[in-house]
Structures are given as C-alpha cells and as structure tokens.
Design a protein around this motif. Structure first.
Motif, PDB file in Angstrom:
ATOM      1  N   TYR A 172       0.890  -1.281  -0.099  1.00  9.71           N
ATOM      2  CA  TYR A 172      -0.032  -0.034  -0.053  1.00  9.71           C
ATOM      3  C   TYR A 172       0.967   1.275   0.127  1.00  9.71           C
ATOM      4  CZ  TYR A 172      -4.114  -2.786   1.376  1.00  9.71           C
ATOM      5  OH  TYR A 172      -5.113  -3.612   1.256  1.00  9.71           O
ATOM      6  N   GLY A 173       0.636   2.302  -0.676  1.00 10.51           N
ATOM      7  CA  GLY A 173       1.313   3.448  -0.783  1.00 10.51           C
ATOM      8  C   GLY A 173       2.351   3.308  -1.687  1.00 10.51           C
ATOM      9  N   ARG A 174       2.933   2.177  -2.126  1.00  8.32           N
ATOM     10  CA  ARG A 174       3.944   1.965  -2.991  1.00  8.32           C
ATOM     11  C   ARG A 174       5.301   2.548  -2.263  1.00  8.32           C
ATOM     12  NH1 ARG A 174       3.414   4.119  -8.896  1.00  8.32           N
ATOM     13  NH2 ARG A 174       4.826   2.433  -9.263  1.00  8.32           N
ATOM     14  N   ARG A 175       5.469   2.250  -0.863  1.00  8.52           N
ATOM     15  CA  ARG A 175       6.449   2.998  -0.197  1.00  8.52           C
ATOM     16  C   ARG A 175       7.635   2.348  -0.260  1.00  8.52           C
ATOM     17  NH1 ARG A 175       4.916   5.557   4.441  1.00  8.52           N
ATOM     18  NH2 ARG A 175       7.218   5.850   4.895  1.00  8.52           N
ATOM     19  N   PHE A 176       7.943   0.993  -1.004  1.00  5.10           N
ATOM     20  CA  PHE A 176       9.160   0.264  -1.330  1.00  5.10           C
ATOM     21  C   PHE A 176       9.318   0.514  -2.736  1.00  5.10           C
ATOM     22  CE2 PHE A 176      11.759  -3.237  -2.398  1.00  5.10           C
ATOM     23  CZ  PHE A 176      12.732  -3.026  -1.805  1.00  5.10           C
ATOM     24  N   ARG A 177      10.492   0.820  -3.325  1.00  6.99           N
ATOM     25  CA  ARG A 177      10.821   0.695  -4.888  1.00  6.99           C
ATOM     26  C   ARG A 177      11.991  -0.086  -4.884  1.00  6.99           C
ATOM     27  NH1 ARG A 177       8.462   3.147  -9.143  1.00  6.99           N
ATOM     28  NH2 ARG A 177       7.599   4.861  -7.583  1.00  6.99           N
ATOM     29  N   LEU A 181       6.284  -0.068  12.197  1.00  2.94           N
ATOM     30  CA  LEU A 181       7.759  -0.790  11.756  1.00  2.94           C
ATOM     31  C   LEU A 181       7.820  -0.904  10.322  1.00  2.94           C
ATOM     32  CD1 LEU A 181       7.471  -3.618  14.101  1.00  2.94           C
ATOM     33  CD2 LEU A 181       9.159  -1.863  14.324  1.00  2.94           C
ATOM     34  N   SER A 182       7.072  -0.377   9.576  1.00  3.00           N
ATOM     35  CA  SER A 182       7.122  -0.348   8.059  1.00  3.00           C
ATOM     36  C   SER A 182       8.510   0.134   7.528  1.00  3.00           C
ATOM     37  CB  SER A 182       5.908   0.206   7.371  1.00  3.00           C
ATOM     38  OG  SER A 182       4.976  -0.549   7.730  1.00  3.00           O
ATOM     39  N   ASN A 183       9.269  -0.626   6.746  1.00  2.00           N
ATOM     40  CA  ASN A 183      10.375  -0.297   6.210  1.00  2.00           C
ATOM     41  C   ASN A 183      11.346   0.232   7.224  1.00  2.00           C
ATOM     42  OD1 ASN A 183      10.042  -0.316   3.110  1.00  2.00           O
ATOM     43  ND2 ASN A 183       8.451   1.310   3.884  1.00  2.00           N
ATOM     44  N   ARG A 184      11.260  -0.157   8.666  1.00  2.39           N
ATOM     45  CA  ARG A 184      12.111   0.117   9.678  1.00  2.39           C
ATOM     46  C   ARG A 184      12.751  -1.307  10.262  1.00  2.39           C
ATOM     47  NH1 ARG A 184       8.799   4.332  12.983  1.00  2.39           N
ATOM     48  NH2 ARG A 184      11.020   4.954  13.779  1.00  2.39           N
ATOM     49  N   ALA A 185      12.146  -2.227  10.210  1.00  5.89           N
ATOM     50  CA  ALA A 185      12.625  -3.410  11.068  1.00  5.89           C
ATOM     51  C   ALA A 185      13.331  -4.387  10.224  1.00  5.89           C
ATOM     52  CB  ALA A 185      11.397  -4.091  11.546  1.00  5.89           C
ATOM     53  N   ASP A 186      14.047  -5.541  10.862  1.00  5.22           N
ATOM     54  CA  ASP A 186      14.661  -6.541  10.275  1.00  5.22           C
ATOM     55  C   ASP A 186      13.833  -7.762  10.563  1.00  5.22           C
ATOM     56  OD1 ASP A 186      16.610  -5.191   8.936  1.00  5.22           O
ATOM     57  OD2 ASP A 186      18.024  -5.461  10.224  1.00  5.22           O
ATOM     58  N   VAL A 187      13.837  -8.794   9.930  1.00  9.97           N
ATOM     59  CA  VAL A 187      13.424 -10.122  10.005  1.00  9.97           C
ATOM     60  C   VAL A 187      14.409 -11.254   9.771  1.00  9.97           C
ATOM     61  CG1 VAL A 187      11.625 -11.853   9.386  1.00  9.97           C
ATOM     62  CG2 VAL A 187      11.112  -9.282   9.410  1.00  9.97           C
ATOM     63  N   LEU A 188      14.475 -12.133  10.672  1.00 12.95           N
ATOM     64  CA  LEU A 188      15.639 -13.163  10.394  1.00 12.95           C
ATOM     65  C   LEU A 188      15.026 -14.495   9.575  1.00 12.95           C
ATOM     66  CD1 LEU A 188      16.706 -13.660  14.174  1.00 12.95           C
ATOM     67  CD2 LEU A 188      17.528 -12.284  12.682  1.00 12.95           C
ATOM     68  N   VAL A 189      15.998 -14.696   8.741  1.00 12.17           N
ATOM     69  CA  VAL A 189      15.584 -15.770   7.621  1.00 12.17           C
ATOM     70  C   VAL A 189      17.061 -16.640   7.823  1.00 12.17           C
ATOM     71  CG1 VAL A 189      15.064 -16.540   5.475  1.00 12.17           C
ATOM     72  CG2 VAL A 189      14.146 -14.379   6.426  1.00 12.17           C
ATOM     73  N   ARG A 190      16.993 -17.746   8.196  1.00 11.86           N
ATOM     74  CA  ARG A 190      18.232 -18.636   8.250  1.00 11.86           C
ATOM     75  C   ARG A 190      19.055 -18.285   8.943  1.00 11.86           C
ATOM     76  NH1 ARG A 190      18.934 -20.678   1.844  1.00 11.86           N
ATOM     77  NH2 ARG A 190      16.826 -21.333   1.470  1.00 11.86           N
ATOM     78  N   GLY A 191      18.804 -17.301  10.239  1.00 12.52           N
ATOM     79  CA  GLY A 191      19.677 -17.052  11.086  1.00 12.52           C
ATOM     80  C   GLY A 191      20.204 -15.464  10.553  1.00 12.52           C
ATOM     81  N   ARG A 192      19.851 -14.938   9.299  1.00  8.69           N
ATOM     82  CA  ARG A 192      20.189 -13.641   8.957  1.00  8.69           C
ATOM     83  C   ARG A 192      19.329 -12.688   8.940  1.00  8.69           C
ATOM     84  NH1 ARG A 192      23.269 -15.121   3.484  1.00  8.69           N
ATOM     85  NH2 ARG A 192      23.470 -12.970   3.205  1.00  8.69           N
ATOM     86  N   ARG A 193      19.714 -11.627   9.137  1.00  5.17           N
ATOM     87  CA  ARG A 193      18.786 -10.492   8.921  1.00  5.17           C
ATOM     88  C   ARG A 193      18.398  -9.970   7.620  1.00  5.17           C
ATOM     89  NH1 ARG A 193      18.389  -6.574  13.776  1.00  5.17           N
ATOM     90  NH2 ARG A 193      19.123  -7.266  15.465  1.00  5.17           N
ATOM     91  N   ILE A 253      10.056  -4.770   3.929  1.00  5.68           N
ATOM     92  CA  ILE A 253      10.031  -3.742   3.114  1.00  5.68           C
ATOM     93  C   ILE A 253       8.479  -3.333   2.666  1.00  5.68           C
ATOM     94  CG2 ILE A 253      11.902  -4.219   1.825  1.00  5.68           C
ATOM     95  CD1 ILE A 253      10.520  -6.095  -0.184  1.00  5.68           C
ATOM     96  N   GLY A 254       8.178  -2.239   2.379  1.00  5.56           N
ATOM     97  CA  GLY A 254       6.908  -1.872   2.091  1.00  5.56           C
ATOM     98  C   GLY A 254       5.869  -1.707   3.328  1.00  5.56           C
ATOM     99  N   ASN A 255       4.870  -0.876   3.098  1.00  7.89           N
ATOM    100  CA  ASN A 255       3.972  -0.905   4.344  1.00  7.89           C
ATOM    101  C   ASN A 255       3.470  -2.185   5.002  1.00  7.89           C
ATOM    102  OD1 ASN A 255       3.857   1.734   4.771  1.00  7.89           O
ATOM    103  ND2 ASN A 255       2.379   2.289   3.246  1.00  7.89           N
ATOM    104  N   ILE A 256       3.478  -2.483   6.027  1.00 11.64           N
ATOM    105  CA  ILE A 256       2.803  -3.606   6.697  1.00 11.64           C
ATOM    106  C   ILE A 256       1.367  -3.656   6.619  1.00 11.64           C
ATOM    107  CG2 ILE A 256       2.571  -4.744   9.158  1.00 11.64           C
ATOM    108  CD1 ILE A 256       5.391  -3.845   9.801  1.00 11.64           C
ATOM    109  N   CYS A 257       0.914  -4.323   6.232  1.00  7.81           N
ATOM    110  CA  CYS A 257      -0.618  -4.585   5.916  1.00  7.81           C
ATOM    111  C   CYS A 257      -1.281  -5.214   7.102  1.00  7.81           C
ATOM    112  CB  CYS A 257      -0.995  -5.539   4.708  1.00  7.81           C
ATOM    113  SG  CYS A 257       0.051  -5.189   3.133  1.00  7.81           S
ATOM    114  N   MET A 258      -2.768  -5.251   6.945  1.00 10.29           N
ATOM    115  CA  MET A 258      -3.310  -5.656   8.228  1.00 10.29           C
ATOM    116  C   MET A 258      -2.940  -7.348   8.474  1.00 10.29           C
ATOM    117  SD  MET A 258      -7.373  -5.946   8.846  1.00 10.29           S
ATOM    118  CE  MET A 258      -7.792  -4.095   9.101  1.00 10.29           C
ATOM    119  N   ASP A 259      -2.847  -7.840   7.362  1.00  8.07           N
ATOM    120  CA  ASP A 259      -2.715  -9.596   7.626  1.00  8.07           C
ATOM    121  C   ASP A 259      -1.577 -10.172   7.066  1.00  8.07           C
ATOM    122  OD1 ASP A 259      -5.575  -9.263   8.455  1.00  8.07           O
ATOM    123  OD2 ASP A 259      -5.826  -9.015   6.300  1.00  8.07           O
TER     124      ASP A 259
END
Length: 402
Positions: free
Chosen positions: A280-285, A307-319, A323-329
């Motif tokens: 939403y809002g096309r906040r990540f390009r 947290l949109s466009n500001r946080a990290d997530v771990l995948v396989r132990g890596r940050r 990206i983009g606006n966090i949606c409701m679901d």
C-alpha cells in the motif's frame, strides 16, 4: 517437501504463524528472582494482560512452580480465568473491581485492591451473607496519580471504616512506583519520596490499630534497584518475561532470558524488477532485481504498521529488511541475498534464530515504546506454542477454544 520446511510446520496447526513461548526461560527467570529477593520475601508474580501476551494460565503455573507465592492480575475476569483453570494460589486484582461483582470475588476467593468505601461495603455484605471472609489490599497513591488513597487523615479515617466492616481481612497494603526504572538522580529521589509516603501511610494506620499481613511496592525495576524497599513482598513483571528495565549492565549477575518470540513461515516468493513497488502506498521501490517473500502476519496480529520499512526479520539466521507498508494481515521482506528461499521456511520477527537475535526491545526502540507493549499487542488469532527442553509441549489456539 524439504525437511526443514516439514520441521517448521510442527509449530503450527492452522495458519503458519505463532508466538513461541519458552517455558524453560520463564522458569529460569523466576528462579533467579527468587534468589535475588531471598527466601523471606514473598513474590507476587504479575500475570495480567494474559501474562504480557504469553498466556496467563501457562505462565502462572510455571512461576508458581519456580518460586512465586502469589499472583497479580489487572481485572477480575483475569482472576476468574485462572481459578477456572484450577489455580488455587492467592490472586490479587490490582485494578478497580466494582462492588456489584462481589459474588464472584467472594465465590472465587479472590483478593481485591480497595480504594472506595462503597465497593468495600458490597464485598463485605456478600462475604457476611455467605459466611465467608473477603480479603482486601488497600491501594495507596504515593505519587503515581492513578488509583489509591493519598496520604491524609481523611484517607486514614475511611480505611478504618473499611477495617470495621464485618467479614473483612486487611490482607495487604501496596503502592506503585512511577519512575523506578529511571536511574537519573531526580527519578531516584522521587521513588524514595514515594516510598516515604507509602511507609508513612502504613505507620499512621498501624498507630490507629489497622494492620496488614503484606506490604508491597517494588515492581521489576524496584526489585533490581531498590532492595531496601522489598517490604515483605515484591511484584515482578517484565523481568519474568525476559527483559531488564535497566539493561544487562545494571545487574550482570542476573540477565533475564526472553520468554516469547514471534515466528511465521513464508507463504509466497516472487521476483521484482528494478523500479517495481511493494505494498500500500508504494512505499518501497526496488533499486535492483529483488526477491520478495510474503509473510502471513500483519498489524492486526500485533506486528505494528509503525515498523514499516524500519525493521529486520530473521531468515536462516540472517537479518533481512522488512519492505513496504505492513498490511493488516501480511507483510513483505527482501530475501534477495538469501539463496534459494522457499515457501514454508520459518522467519523470526523477534527472537533468536541461529546466532542472530532481534529483541522485542529493539522493535520497541524503533517505534518509541517499551517491550511490554510489543508483547501485549500480539493478537488472539496468533497461537501461543509452548516449548520445553527444545520440544513443543502444548499450544493455545484462542480462536478455537471452547
């Protein structure tokens, strides 16, 4: 299906997302609080707000098995839930309980905070009618400005009238510190003044013939920073769930272990070309060809849009970046630098994966709040999955409880 993907599905039974609760960490924290306060100080474990989102019934049992003596909740319904689950330890409702609910208070043998005479009368009448005793903890407002009696002769007179009611036991007297988690000189002075106000109220009442079994004022920060204020009971909160309000440097001999982590599995992977946008809002390009993974979790589940466009997530132990606006679901992450990412792989939004860790306090700092709120915001459609000794030992599916 890949073996790693199959293993991750053991942690959920419906929607591929869950809050993972480490019972061993909860036990460790309570055992260390017990050592910290000593054998002669009672511990009233705070399990309000569904034990800060971790599950009140499960946490209450772990805390009581590992050193806690009593429990505290915020409202009567929370206390009733614990009683219906078979928990028999003393339970105090810290907030207001309307006197019109006296039948539940007395019938379930629940202690209540009292700071209105009219409520006390209704509790007393129900206890007398049923030939039982109701137990009160008198709330003192020593500077929090929230609930309780302020230090005054008028307050003392009203508390004396409450004490004179039939079938009443004056079980405790308590207050709550406003800035015990602040190490600044003016904050320390304020906390000490609060303790003086509380102690003075207790002394005035004692001189008027009103005595109490328990006195308590130290919260988590108070437990760590003000051992002189233990009285004969303390009320730890956030340290039970793994976060030190001062940081580890204040008490390196006791670094609490985080109890909750928030996890989910990737539901979709797609490639974006340079210049394409996300959300939403096309906040990540995309500034390069980008591999995007979609996660089945959004702000309605407690992963706040802030947290949109500001946080990290771990995948396989890596940050990797969210990206983009966090949606409701749902929300999206950039996994371009993780080779061969697959649908079904586990991701960690806060918690540990491999050697990497994202704490709830990190997310709290990003959005300007405290870890307590991060935990409490995790919604009821997120299952709580309980782990002990590295194995799943139970789960709570709030949407499917009978």
């Amino acid at each position: 299906m890949n073996a790693d993907v199959l293993q991750s599905t053991e942690s959920f039974s419906r929607r591929p997302m869950w809050a993972q609760v480490d019972l061993d960490a909860a036990a460790y924290n309570m055992q260390h609080i017990r050592r910290f306060v000593g054998a002669h100080t009672l511990i009233m474990a705070v399990v309000k707000a569904d034990a800060y989102g971790c599950g009140a019934v499960a946490m209450a049992r772990v805390f009581l098995q590992n050193g806690a003596d009593q429990l505290a909740v915020a409202c009567l319904d929370e206390a009733v839930e614990l009683r219906r689950a078979g928990i028999t330890a003393p339970i105090l409702v810290l907030g207001h309980t309307d006197g019109r609910r006296a039948a539940e208070v007395v019938g379930y043998h629940i202690d209540v905070a009292v700071f209105h005479y009219d409520d006390a009368v209704l509790f007393s009448q129900e206890a007398e009618r049923t030939q039982q005793t109701v137990r009160f903890h008198i709330a003192v407002d020593s500077g929090m400005g929230r609930i309780g009696y302020k230090l005054s002769e008028r307050s003392v007179e009203e508390i004396k009238r409450i004490r004179a009611l039939p079938c009443v036991m004056m079980e405790g007297i308590f207050t709550h510190f406003a800035v015990a988690d602040d190490a600044a000189d003016d904050a320390c002075a304020y906390t000490k003044e609060q303790f003086f106000q509380f102690t003075q109220m207790y002394r005035w009442l004692w001189e008027e013939g009103v005595s109490f079994r328990f006195r308590h004022c130290d919260n988590s920060a108070g437990v760590l920073a003000y051992p002189a204020f233990f009285c004969n009971m303390v009320r730890p909160g956030i340290i039970q769930y793994g976060y030190n309000p001062f940081g580890a440097a204040r008490h390196p001999e006791f670094v609490p272990h985080p109890v909750m982590s928030l996890r989910c599995c990737i539901t979709h992977v797609k490639r974006l070309e340079e210049g394409e946008t996300v959300g939403y809002g096309r906040r990540f390009r995309a500034r390069r060809p980008t591999l995007v993974a979609t996660l089945p979790l959004g702000y309605a589940d407690g992963y706040t849009r802030l947290l949109s466009n500001r946080a990290d997530v771990l995948v396989r132990g890596r940050r990797v970046p969210q990206i983009g606006n966090i949606c409701m679901d749902q929300c999206m992450i950039d996994v371009t630098d993780i080779p061969d990412v697959r649908v079904g792989e586990e991701c960690v939004l806060f918690g540990r994966q491999g050697n990497e860790y994202i704490g709830a306090d990190e997310l709290a700092r990003i959005i300007g709040t405290i870890p307590h709120e991060v935990f409490c915001n995790i919604g009821r459609r997120v299952p709580r999955v309980y782990f002990e000794k590295g194995r799943c030992v139970g789960r709570t599916e709030y949407l499917f409880q009978t």
